[in-house]
Scaffold this motif. Structure first.
Motif, PDB file in Angstrom:
ATOM      1  N   LEU A 232       0.856  -1.187   0.000  1.00  0.00           N
ATOM      2  CA  LEU A 232       0.000   0.000   0.000  1.00  0.00           C
ATOM      3  C   LEU A 232       0.895   1.240   0.000  1.00  0.00           C
ATOM      4  N   TYR A 233       0.279   2.419   0.193  1.00  0.00           N
ATOM      5  CA  TYR A 233       1.066   3.654   0.051  1.00  0.00           C
ATOM      6  C   TYR A 233       0.726   4.665   1.136  1.00  0.00           C
ATOM      7  N   MET A 234       1.727   5.486   1.437  1.00  0.00           N
ATOM      8  CA  MET A 234       1.558   6.652   2.305  1.00  0.00           C
ATOM      9  C   MET A 234       1.868   7.899   1.491  1.00  0.00           C
ATOM     10  N   ALA A 235       1.141   8.970   1.771  1.00  0.00           N
ATOM     11  CA  ALA A 235       1.355  10.259   1.117  1.00  0.00           C
ATOM     12  C   ALA A 235       2.038  11.206   2.092  1.00  0.00           C
ATOM     13  N   VAL A 236       3.058  11.894   1.607  1.00  0.00           N
ATOM     14  CA  VAL A 236       3.855  12.791   2.440  1.00  0.00           C
ATOM     15  C   VAL A 236       3.803  14.195   1.853  1.00  0.00           C
ATOM     16  N   GLY A 237       3.469  15.170   2.697  1.00  0.00           N
ATOM     17  CA  GLY A 237       3.453  16.570   2.273  1.00  0.00           C
ATOM     18  C   GLY A 237       4.107  17.457   3.314  1.00  0.00           C
ATOM     19  N   ALA A 238       5.251  17.038   3.824  1.00  0.00           N
ATOM     20  CA  ALA A 238       5.920  17.709   4.942  1.00  0.00           C
ATOM     21  C   ALA A 238       6.820  18.840   4.441  1.00  0.00           C
ATOM     22  N   ILE A 239       6.219  19.909   3.956  1.00  0.00           N
ATOM     23  CA  ILE A 239       6.985  21.007   3.353  1.00  0.00           C
ATOM     24  C   ILE A 239       7.590  21.926   4.412  1.00  0.00           C
ATOM     25  N   GLU A 240       6.757  22.443   5.301  1.00  0.00           N
ATOM     26  CA  GLU A 240       7.239  23.423   6.281  1.00  0.00           C
ATOM     27  C   GLU A 240       8.220  22.772   7.263  1.00  0.00           C
ATOM     28  N   PRO A 241       9.182  23.552   7.788  1.00  0.00           N
ATOM     29  CA  PRO A 241      10.242  22.982   8.632  1.00  0.00           C
ATOM     30  C   PRO A 241       9.725  22.183   9.824  1.00  0.00           C
ATOM     31  N   GLN A 242       8.687  22.686  10.493  1.00  0.00           N
ATOM     32  CA  GLN A 242       8.191  21.968  11.674  1.00  0.00           C
ATOM     33  C   GLN A 242       7.553  20.631  11.299  1.00  0.00           C
ATOM     34  N   PHE A 243       6.895  20.580  10.149  1.00  0.00           N
ATOM     35  CA  PHE A 243       6.299  19.323   9.709  1.00  0.00           C
ATOM     36  C   PHE A 243       7.380  18.365   9.207  1.00  0.00           C
ATOM     37  N   TYR A 244       8.382  18.931   8.568  1.00  0.00           N
ATOM     38  CA  TYR A 244       9.512  18.122   8.086  1.00  0.00           C
ATOM     39  C   TYR A 244      10.232  17.481   9.268  1.00  0.00           C
ATOM     40  N   ALA A 245      10.421  18.251  10.339  1.00  0.00           N
ATOM     41  CA  ALA A 245      11.091  17.711  11.524  1.00  0.00           C
ATOM     42  C   ALA A 245      10.269  16.580  12.136  1.00  0.00           C
ATOM     43  N   PHE A 291       1.779   8.260  12.535  1.00  0.00           N
ATOM     44  CA  PHE A 291       1.579   9.626  12.058  1.00  0.00           C
ATOM     45  C   PHE A 291       0.164  10.197  12.244  1.00  0.00           C
ATOM     46  N   ASP A 292      -0.807   9.362  12.564  1.00  0.00           N
ATOM     47  CA  ASP A 292      -2.188   9.859  12.618  1.00  0.00           C
ATOM     48  C   ASP A 292      -2.404  10.974  13.637  1.00  0.00           C
ATOM     49  N   THR A 293      -1.650  10.986  14.699  1.00  0.00           N
ATOM     50  CA  THR A 293      -1.842  11.998  15.749  1.00  0.00           C
ATOM     51  C   THR A 293      -0.691  12.998  15.802  1.00  0.00           C
ATOM     52  N   VAL A 294       0.091  13.059  14.713  1.00  0.00           N
ATOM     53  CA  VAL A 294       1.255  13.947  14.666  1.00  0.00           C
ATOM     54  C   VAL A 294       1.102  14.915  13.493  1.00  0.00           C
ATOM     55  N   ASP A 295       1.458  16.186  13.705  1.00  0.00           N
ATOM     56  CA  ASP A 295       1.426  17.163  12.615  1.00  0.00           C
ATOM     57  C   ASP A 295       2.675  17.016  11.756  1.00  0.00           C
ATOM     58  N   ALA A 296       2.660  15.992  10.905  1.00  0.00           N
ATOM     59  CA  ALA A 296       3.775  15.766   9.994  1.00  0.00           C
ATOM     60  C   ALA A 296       3.311  15.759   8.542  1.00  0.00           C
ATOM     61  N   CYS A 297       1.995  15.940   8.319  1.00  0.00           N
ATOM     62  CA  CYS A 297       1.422  15.927   6.972  1.00  0.00           C
ATOM     63  C   CYS A 297       1.694  14.607   6.265  1.00  0.00           C
ATOM     64  N   VAL A 298       1.445  13.527   6.970  1.00  0.00           N
ATOM     65  CA  VAL A 298       1.615  12.176   6.430  1.00  0.00           C
ATOM     66  C   VAL A 298       0.302  11.422   6.616  1.00  0.00           C
ATOM     67  N   THR A 299      -0.232  10.886   5.531  1.00  0.00           N
ATOM     68  CA  THR A 299      -1.536  10.221   5.566  1.00  0.00           C
ATOM     69  C   THR A 299      -1.514   8.985   4.672  1.00  0.00           C
ATOM     70  N   PRO A 300      -2.441   8.062   4.903  1.00  0.00           N
ATOM     71  CA  PRO A 300      -2.532   6.898   4.013  1.00  0.00           C
ATOM     72  C   PRO A 300      -3.156   7.284   2.676  1.00  0.00           C
ATOM     73  N   VAL A 301      -2.762   6.587   1.621  1.00  0.00           N
ATOM     74  CA  VAL A 301      -3.407   6.726   0.310  1.00  0.00           C
ATOM     75  C   VAL A 301      -4.541   5.705   0.281  1.00  0.00           C
ATOM     76  N   LEU A 302      -5.777   6.182   0.312  1.00  0.00           N
ATOM     77  CA  LEU A 302      -6.927   5.301   0.440  1.00  0.00           C
ATOM     78  C   LEU A 302      -7.579   5.018  -0.906  1.00  0.00           C
ATOM     79  N   SER A 303      -8.035   3.811  -1.072  1.00  0.00           N
ATOM     80  CA  SER A 303      -8.756   3.411  -2.278  1.00  0.00           C
ATOM     81  C   SER A 303     -10.219   3.828  -2.176  1.00  0.00           C
ATOM     82  N   MET A 304     -10.958   3.663  -3.263  1.00  0.00           N
ATOM     83  CA  MET A 304     -12.398   3.939  -3.233  1.00  0.00           C
ATOM     84  C   MET A 304     -13.098   3.030  -2.229  1.00  0.00           C
TER      85      MET A 304
END
Length: 350
Positions: A232-245, A291-304
């Motif tokens: 399966l897959y995870m999506a990452v959007g950790a652009i800002e420094p605090q989310f990247y950390a 990652f579900d309870t952390v502000d890291a901008c990481v989420t699962p890639v969900l199917s229909m």
């Protein structure tokens, strides 16, 4: 629960894809939408694009059918059609005729190429429109063919949603004293408009005209998708420094010097390879637990299959079931004029 467009009546000349999507949006938000189908066409009650409609049957090629359409339009606020340029005129139902019958009418035209231009007389589909607008070229991996983004960018984002916005804008102008008018919605124009931010980046030297070479097109290791151990897959959007950390901490990579220079593209390939290796070591649900309870901008890639079951989507009732068919709910939400509950299309004789 009448919706913000309660009291607005739209006549929809039956078509496929973006036109019905625009009509669906107007109906979702409370407009009365009467869909005119050809005689003999069966009613598909399971199609989400047709929800909350009244459906009537008329032969647009017959004098009787044309007269019936004109009569419907006399009491309507708007009309939507998605034929090639000139077809409605040949049927005697062009904007000159219908605006003469109803000077306050908003006449919405949904086409791929628009009512004018080199390709206007030609056939096409979403992939053609977004290819010519420049949008398709941006999507995909470097040194590979562009990736087809379903028909979301042209048909629905640059087409149907743009037409719905144009119809509402023109209806507001009528309310403010303007006369009715033609809304020429082209998927080439709309899909080009969706890329406005990238054109701004390009003007500032922040965007390269090559796939997978930019911050948001999969080049950056902190803005991409990664395969997990269970395929399966995870999506990452950790652009800002605090989310990247927080992202690096979740991967147990905090303090690794490989990741010291987040915005230096020269280090991105090696960083991406290491991140991919880490993600591949555990299942997707394991990473969700991290990652579900952390502000890291990481989420699962969900199917229909999985998206309607997701906790967040259930919290917001993002998906609903209409007459046994699971589908997305109307959006956005309103505090004072909530949208009515969608219902299957209903046939009306005459």
């Amino acid at each position: 629960m009448a919706g913000p467009l309660h009291g607005i009546r739209i006549i929809e000349i039956a078509g496929l894809g973006p036109g019905p999507f625009a009509a669906m949006m107007l109906a979702d938000h409370g407009a009365e939408v009467i869909r005119v189908e050809r005689k003999g066409m069966p009613l598909d009650k399971g199609d989400p694009l047709l929800r909350s409609r009244i459906v009537v049957h008329h032969d647009l090629k017959s004098p009787e059918g044309q007269a019936a359409i004109r009569e419907l339009v006399r009491d309507a606020d708007g009309l939507i059609e998605g034929f090639r340029p000139g077809v409605m005129e040949r049927l005697g139902l062009g904007p000159d005729v219908l605006l003469a019958d109803n000077p306050n009418l908003i006449y919405g035209r949904m086409t791929g190429w628009g009512q004018s231009g080199f390709y206007a007389p030609r056939a096409g589909h979403d992939i053609n429109y977004i290819a010519v607008s420049g949008a398709l070229h941006m999507i995909g991996r470097k040194d590979e063919a562009p990736v087809v983004p379903l028909n979301l960018v042209g048909d629905f984002g640059g087409g149907g949603m743009m037409l719905a916005f144009g119809m509402v804008s023109a209806l507001l102008a009528v309310k403010s004293g303007a006369k009715g008018q033609l809304v020429d919605c082209a998927m080439t124009d709309g899909s080009a408009l969706l890329t406005a931010m990238m054109w701004g980046f390009r003007a500032k030297g922040f965007w390269q005209d090559e796939r997978e070479s930019n911050l948001l097109d999969g080049a950056a290791p902190f803005y991409d998708t990664y395969r997990t151990a269970d395929g399966l897959y995870m999506a990452v959007g950790a652009i800002e420094p605090q989310f990247y950390a927080a992202f690096l901490t979740g991967l147990d990579l905090a303090g690794d010097p490989l990741f010291d220079n987040q915005m230096d593209p020269s280090g991105w390939p090696a960083q991406k390879a290491r991140i991919a290796e880490v993600f591949a070591s555990r299942n997707r649900d394991d990473w969700c637990a991290v990652f579900d309870t952390v502000d890291a901008c990481v989420t699962p890639v969900l199917s229909m299959r999985d998206a309607p079951k997701a906790t967040h989507n259930q919290n917001r009732a993002t998906f609903i079931t209409v007459d046994g068919v699971e589908q997305p709910a109307p959006a956005p939400r309103y505090s004072g004029t909530p949208t009515p509950t969608p219902v299957p299309p209903a046939l009306r004789e005459g």
